[in-house]
Design a protein around this motif. Structure first.
Motif, PDB file in Angstrom:
ATOM      1  N   LEU A  33      14.156  13.558  -6.312  1.00 12.70           N
ATOM      2  CA  LEU A  33      13.075  12.824  -6.570  1.00 12.70           C
ATOM      3  C   LEU A  33      12.970  11.375  -5.918  1.00 12.70           C
ATOM      4  O   LEU A  33      13.873  10.689  -6.839  1.00 12.70           O
ATOM      5  N   THR A  34      11.877  11.176  -4.921  1.00 15.20           N
ATOM      6  CA  THR A  34      11.864   9.377  -5.313  1.00 15.20           C
ATOM      7  C   THR A  34      10.860   8.882  -5.021  1.00 15.20           C
ATOM      8  O   THR A  34       9.608   9.968  -4.148  1.00 15.20           O
ATOM      9  N   LEU A  35       9.673   8.365  -6.099  1.00 11.02           N
ATOM     10  CA  LEU A  35       8.678   7.874  -6.151  1.00 11.02           C
ATOM     11  C   LEU A  35       8.852   6.670  -6.214  1.00 11.02           C
ATOM     12  O   LEU A  35       8.700   6.156  -6.720  1.00 11.02           O
ATOM     13  N   SER A  36       6.890   6.198  -5.531  1.00 10.87           N
ATOM     14  CA  SER A  36       6.503   4.470  -5.294  1.00 10.87           C
ATOM     15  C   SER A  36       6.468   4.805  -6.487  1.00 10.87           C
ATOM     16  O   SER A  36       6.070   5.322  -6.938  1.00 10.87           O
ATOM     17  N   ALA A  37       7.066   3.164  -7.085  1.00 13.53           N
ATOM     18  CA  ALA A  37       6.282   2.594  -8.278  1.00 13.53           C
ATOM     19  C   ALA A  37       5.138   2.110  -7.970  1.00 13.53           C
ATOM     20  O   ALA A  37       4.221   1.999  -8.797  1.00 13.53           O
ATOM     21  N   LEU A  53       0.978  -0.959  -0.053  1.00 11.39           N
ATOM     22  CA  LEU A  53      -0.288   0.082  -0.028  1.00 11.39           C
ATOM     23  C   LEU A  53       1.252   1.220   0.142  1.00 11.39           C
ATOM     24  O   LEU A  53       2.190   1.357   0.470  1.00 11.39           O
ATOM     25  N   TYR A  54       0.235   2.193  -0.707  1.00 10.36           N
ATOM     26  CA  TYR A  54       0.911   3.557  -0.522  1.00 10.36           C
ATOM     27  C   TYR A  54       0.118   4.168   0.115  1.00 10.36           C
ATOM     28  O   TYR A  54      -0.960   4.616   0.836  1.00 10.36           O
ATOM     29  N   GLU A  60       4.547   2.673   2.154  1.00 15.41           N
ATOM     30  CA  GLU A  60       5.122   3.318   1.435  1.00 15.41           C
ATOM     31  C   GLU A  60       4.742   4.934   1.133  1.00 15.41           C
ATOM     32  O   GLU A  60       3.434   4.896   0.583  1.00 15.41           O
ATOM     33  N   PRO A  61       5.660   5.787   1.188  1.00 18.33           N
ATOM     34  CA  PRO A  61       5.433   7.060   0.863  1.00 18.33           C
ATOM     35  C   PRO A  61       5.413   7.103  -0.938  1.00 18.33           C
ATOM     36  O   PRO A  61       5.814   6.717  -1.213  1.00 18.33           O
ATOM     37  N   VAL A  62       4.345   7.840  -0.823  1.00 22.23           N
ATOM     38  CA  VAL A  62       3.966   8.194  -2.472  1.00 22.23           C
ATOM     39  C   VAL A  62       4.970   9.026  -3.458  1.00 22.23           C
ATOM     40  O   VAL A  62       5.672   8.703  -4.499  1.00 22.23           O
ATOM     41  N   LEU A  63       5.766  10.205  -2.454  1.00 20.41           N
ATOM     42  CA  LEU A  63       7.035  10.531  -2.737  1.00 20.41           C
ATOM     43  C   LEU A  63       7.620  11.536  -1.630  1.00 20.41           C
ATOM     44  O   LEU A  63       7.551  11.809  -0.777  1.00 20.41           O
ATOM     45  N   HIS A 103       9.685  26.084  -1.414  1.00 23.31           N
ATOM     46  CA  HIS A 103       8.939  25.843  -2.643  1.00 23.31           C
ATOM     47  C   HIS A 103       7.671  24.517  -2.038  1.00 23.31           C
ATOM     48  O   HIS A 103       7.976  23.539  -1.233  1.00 23.31           O
ATOM     49  N   THR A 104       7.085  24.447  -3.642  1.00 24.67           N
ATOM     50  CA  THR A 104       5.654  23.418  -2.633  1.00 24.67           C
ATOM     51  C   THR A 104       5.286  22.630  -4.590  1.00 24.67           C
ATOM     52  O   THR A 104       5.426  23.794  -5.654  1.00 24.67           O
ATOM     53  N   LEU A 105       5.030  21.488  -4.350  1.00 20.63           N
ATOM     54  CA  LEU A 105       4.826  21.003  -5.432  1.00 20.63           C
ATOM     55  C   LEU A 105       3.216  21.837  -6.406  1.00 20.63           C
ATOM     56  O   LEU A 105       2.653  21.934  -4.843  1.00 20.63           O
ATOM     57  N   PRO A 106       3.225  21.435  -7.276  1.00 23.27           N
ATOM     58  CA  PRO A 106       2.194  22.649  -7.908  1.00 23.27           C
ATOM     59  C   PRO A 106       1.197  22.010  -7.603  1.00 23.27           C
ATOM     60  O   PRO A 106       0.863  20.900  -7.453  1.00 23.27           O
ATOM     61  N   ALA A 107      -0.007  21.993  -7.505  1.00 22.42           N
ATOM     62  CA  ALA A 107      -1.259  21.491  -6.814  1.00 22.42           C
ATOM     63  C   ALA A 107      -1.772  20.580  -8.249  1.00 22.42           C
ATOM     64  O   ALA A 107      -1.719  21.578  -9.092  1.00 22.42           O
ATOM     65  N   GLY A 108      -2.079  19.850  -7.570  1.00 26.00           N
ATOM     66  CA  GLY A 108      -2.893  18.962  -8.996  1.00 26.00           C
ATOM     67  C   GLY A 108      -1.794  18.442  -9.846  1.00 26.00           C
ATOM     68  O   GLY A 108      -2.456  17.188 -10.356  1.00 26.00           O
ATOM     69  N   THR A 109      -0.366  17.911  -9.134  1.00 26.36           N
ATOM     70  CA  THR A 109       0.395  17.074 -10.343  1.00 26.36           C
ATOM     71  C   THR A 109      -0.059  15.737  -9.402  1.00 26.36           C
ATOM     72  O   THR A 109      -0.284  15.399  -7.940  1.00 26.36           O
ATOM     73  N   THR A 110       0.345  15.313 -10.921  1.00 24.81           N
ATOM     74  CA  THR A 110      -0.282  13.709 -10.183  1.00 24.81           C
ATOM     75  C   THR A 110       1.331  12.583 -10.667  1.00 24.81           C
ATOM     76  O   THR A 110       2.295  13.239 -11.210  1.00 24.81           O
ATOM     77  N   CYS A 111       1.272  11.263  -9.814  1.00 26.19           N
ATOM     78  CA  CYS A 111       2.609  10.705 -10.329  1.00 26.19           C
ATOM     79  C   CYS A 111       2.842  10.647 -11.720  1.00 26.19           C
ATOM     80  O   CYS A 111       4.003  10.478 -12.480  1.00 26.19           O
ATOM     81  N   GLY A 112       1.452  10.345 -12.852  1.00 24.69           N
ATOM     82  CA  GLY A 112       2.102  10.319 -13.788  1.00 24.69           C
ATOM     83  C   GLY A 112       2.339  11.488 -14.376  1.00 24.69           C
ATOM     84  O   GLY A 112       4.221  11.755 -15.514  1.00 24.69           O
ATOM     85  N   ASP A 113       2.162  13.249 -13.899  1.00 27.68           N
ATOM     86  CA  ASP A 113       3.498  14.088 -14.117  1.00 27.68           C
ATOM     87  C   ASP A 113       4.781  13.970 -13.627  1.00 27.68           C
ATOM     88  O   ASP A 113       6.057  14.059 -14.621  1.00 27.68           O
ATOM     89  N   LEU A 114       5.095  13.334 -13.175  1.00 27.79           N
ATOM     90  CA  LEU A 114       6.140  13.021 -11.871  1.00 27.79           C
ATOM     91  C   LEU A 114       6.858  12.188 -13.109  1.00 27.79           C
ATOM     92  O   LEU A 114       8.001  12.220 -13.359  1.00 27.79           O
ATOM     93  N   ARG A 115       6.553  11.319 -13.263  1.00 30.18           N
ATOM     94  CA  ARG A 115       6.820  10.702 -14.553  1.00 30.18           C
ATOM     95  C   ARG A 115       7.295  10.915 -15.447  1.00 30.18           C
ATOM     96  O   ARG A 115       8.629   9.952 -16.433  1.00 30.18           O
TER      97      ARG A 115
END
Length: 710
Positions: free
Chosen positions: A314-318, A223-224, A299-302, A338-350
């Motif tokens: 950056l470390t992103l969970s799989a 789980l994340y 797990e943490p998401v990010l 600094h703040t990650l932009p609102a609405g950012t998805t895992c797909g955005d980061l990948r």
């Protein structure tokens, strides 16, 4: 002196006082049977059931009297009249007494009742082998059903194996009890005995241990953060009562409970929590059985760490798929939050490098950033990148006409041309040696800062966003100018348009209806087609929470086409509660339709040859247009804009009620598939409320960017 009388063949002596014998001849008669009663009965039988010819023997017509007619026939047992269904005993004397109309009687006797003859029992040997389960009460089999015979009593034969512990055999032939231990098979021989003898019937008994099994054995899965125990793979099926079976009786219940740090199976978990679950299964027999899973660490998401430079690691969970939003994340670098932009998805980061936004404005100005003037100096602050492989950085300054400055200079002096244009944006671009990535972007006017679709729909609004080439819309279909996409990462088939903002899917009815999706540099769009090519949402989109709607669409001007064309909208042009864009049968004339309940047809506002006019056409030149509509069913008003200019408001009766829950149709609709739009379409947005002036300006600018591929 005695005299002899003859009566029906009998000699009788008679006399007279004084001892004088005188011959006397009595009246003569004869009473005979046509069929003489006969038959041997046994104790326990009845004449009614067991005497052949009883009906004849009891019939008046079976007897003849010379002295008159037969008046009665009586059945007697031991000299007393009795019913013919009386059960007989050994030694009973039976006779039929016949009386004629003259009162004469005659008896016809049967042989005395003999003792009953009892036959030895017979066993069919058809008792099936028995399988019992420990702790499951047994009633049966009824072994007596395998025997025929009278007065049979049952017991185990001397050569029989012992019954399993907890079981017994009744004298009536029934096996009862509750098995207490597994074992067997044991051969059981039941003997049935009566006065005539005995017979044996053999079969096997096996006792199995009580067992509850699971088709899908409960097991935990990773789980994340933000997920709950119920998100574990297969959780619903593993905890369903139908997942379990038992070898005795039935399953009564399957009760799931969480373990570890979980508060409930639907409570969101935080990173570092440990969670699992167990299922207590109860059957009608035996004891409940518990199935437990191992604990999983959430797990943490990010995970973001300071690299010590102007970048972050950056470390992103799989585990999360591309659509999962990244939790709000901040990092302090050089004293700036600094703040990650609102609405950012895992797909955005990948999919690409993603920058972090500052909590303070990234654009500064020597004047007013919300209303810049000629000579103002705009400066874009450094961007913090979630990457460590960027080699170079530049700042790109653009107005609606294109790029006006690009380089390492982070400041720009506003010109008179910029003021006349009214739109100015600054963005940082990073390069890793092979690819360029857009970083933080800011604008010189509030109306031109762009808009987040997640924010636009952030208060429960409904609608659809089709913005190809952006993270808000994923188009899984054939492309030209880029590698063909055959299937998307989360399993969506070829031909799917996925609105990730509202989680709306649109698909082509079949391959022949699939419009071509093209990618040309930074521009992505659906290209012009001469065929019936269109998309329909896979489920109705419910806009019924409001009677208002706004929509925008960016498209290529259709030239000299004089056929009515459906473009996009909720339902078709005459759907009650629908809103749509269409092209009229007049070339280069667009229509914005809406319709409530209780009216005969939809109401439309149109673009004409000039602002404020609904007649004529837009100029016949190669151009792209951004259309906007605003609908208010209750107010009977629908307005259309083209390229930021209002053309018409139609105030005819539009009916009543709210918008509909209906399918979104894009490029055409199923009822008029062949009349779909035949020119390029770059983007489409529909929402069930009116836009603010700032939102409208920002969306129109965004649609122009879609056309330009910015």
């Amino acid at each position: 002196m005695q005299r002899q009388f003859v009566l029906a063949g009998l000699n009788v002596l008679g006399g007279r006082p004084g001892g004088v014998r005188t011959p006397f001849t009595p009246p003569s008669f004869s009473l005979t049977a046509l069929q003489l009663p006969a038959g041997q009965l046994q104790g326990g039988q009845t004449a009614q059931a067991d005497l052949t010819g009883l009906v004849v023997f009891m019939s008046l017509s079976n007897y003849v009297s010379t002295a008159g007619t037969i008046s009665s026939v009586d059945y007697q047992i031991n000299g007393t009249a009795a019913p013919t269904d009386t059960v007989l005993s050994e030694g009973d004397v039976l006779r039929f007494v016949v009386t004629d109309s003259a009162g004469n009687t005659q008896s016809f006797s049967l042989p005395d009742v003999t003792a009953a003859v009892i036959a030895a029992p017979v066993a069919a040997g058809a008792v099936a082998d028995q399988l019992y389960v420990t702790d499951d009460p047994v009633t049966g089999p009824d072994v007596a059903a395998d025997f025929t015979g009278d007065a049979v009593l049952y017991a185990l034969a001397p050569s029989s194996g012992a019954l399993p512990a907890g079981l017994s055999l009744t004298s009536a032939g029934l096996i009862t009890g509750t098995p207490t231990a597994p074992g067997g098979p044991v051969t059981v021989i039941v003997r049935g005995t009566n006065a005539g003898g005995f017979a044996d019937s053999a079969f096997e008994i096996t006792v199995a241990a009580y067992e509850i099994t699971a088709t899908l054995p409960p097991a935990s899965s990773p789980l994340y953060e933000g997920q709950s125990v119920s998100d574990m793979s297969g959780y619903a099926a593993m905890t369903d009562v139908a997942n379990f079976s038992v070898n005795a009786g039935d399953i009564v219940s399957a009760v799931a409970s969480v373990t570890g740090d979980a508060l409930s199976d639907t409570a969101p978990l935080t990173a570092g929590d440990q969670a699992g679950f167990s299922v207590m299964v109860t059957g009608t027999a035996g004891s409940p059985v518990s199935f437990s899973t191992a604990l999983q660490t959430v797990e943490p998401v990010l995970t973001i760490t300071d690299s010590g430079t102007s970048q972050a690691v950056l470390t992103l969970s799989a585990l999360p798929d591309d659509s999962v939003p990244v939790p709000a994340t901040t990092i302090e670098i050089d004293g700036v939050i600094h703040t990650l932009p609102a609405g950012t998805t895992c797909g955005d980061l990948r999919s690409s490098a993603v920058q972090m936004e500052r909590d303070s404005p990234v654009l500064t100005s020597t004047g007013d950033p919300a209303a810049f003037a000629e000579g103002d100096v705009l400066t874009l602050a450094d961007t913090i990148w979630l990457s460590t492989d960027m080699l170079s950085f530049s700042v790109v300054v653009s107005n609606s006409g294109g790029v006006v400055q690009s380089g390492t200079d982070r400041s720009y002096t506003v010109t008179a041309t910029d003021v006349a244009d009214g739109t100015l944006s600054l963005r940082e671009v990073a390069n890793n040696g092979t690819t360029s990535f857009d970083g933080e972007t800011s604008a010189a006017t509030a109306a031109a800062t762009g808009i987040s679709f997640a924010t636009l729909f952030g208060s429960g609004e409904a609608g659809v966003v089709v913005m190809p080439g952006t993270a808000d819309t994923i188009c899984y279909t054939e492309t030209t100018g880029a590698a063909a996409i055959t299937v998307c990462g989360d399993g969506d088939p070829v031909g799917t348009i996925h609105d990730t903002v509202n989680d709306v899917y649109l698909t082509a009815p079949n391959t022949a209806n699939r419009a071509t999706y093209r990618v040309n540099g930074n521009r992505a769009y659906f290209s012009k087609s001469a065929g019936a090519q269109y998309y329909v949402s896979t489920a109705p989109v419910d806009l019924s929470g409001s009677d208002r709607a706004s929509a925008l669409i960016a498209l290529e001007r259709p030239g000299s086409d004089t056929t009515f064309r459906y473009i996009a909208g909720l339902g078709n042009n005459n759907t009650s509660g629908g809103v749509n864009f269409s092209k009229s049968s007049t070339a280069r004339r667009y229509l914005a339709y809406h319709r409530g309940a209780g009216v005969g047809s939809a109401i439309a506002a149109a673009t004409g040859s000039s602002p404020g006019s609904s007649s004529g056409s837009l100029p016949n030149v190669a151009a792209n247009d951004v259309l906007r509509m605003q609908s208010d069913i209750s107010a009977d008003a629908v307005t259309i804009w083209a390229n930021g200019v209002e053309y018409e408001t139609d105030s005819r009766n539009a009916g009543s009620g709210n918008l509909a829950s209906a399918n979104i149709n894009f490029l055409s609709n199923p009822s008029s598939a062949s009349n779909g739009y035949r020119d390029n379409v770059y983007g489409y947005v529909l929402i069930n409320r009116h836009l603010t002036a700032q939102e409208a300006t920002a969306l129109e600018a965004g649609m122009q960017d879609q056309i330009g591929g910015v």
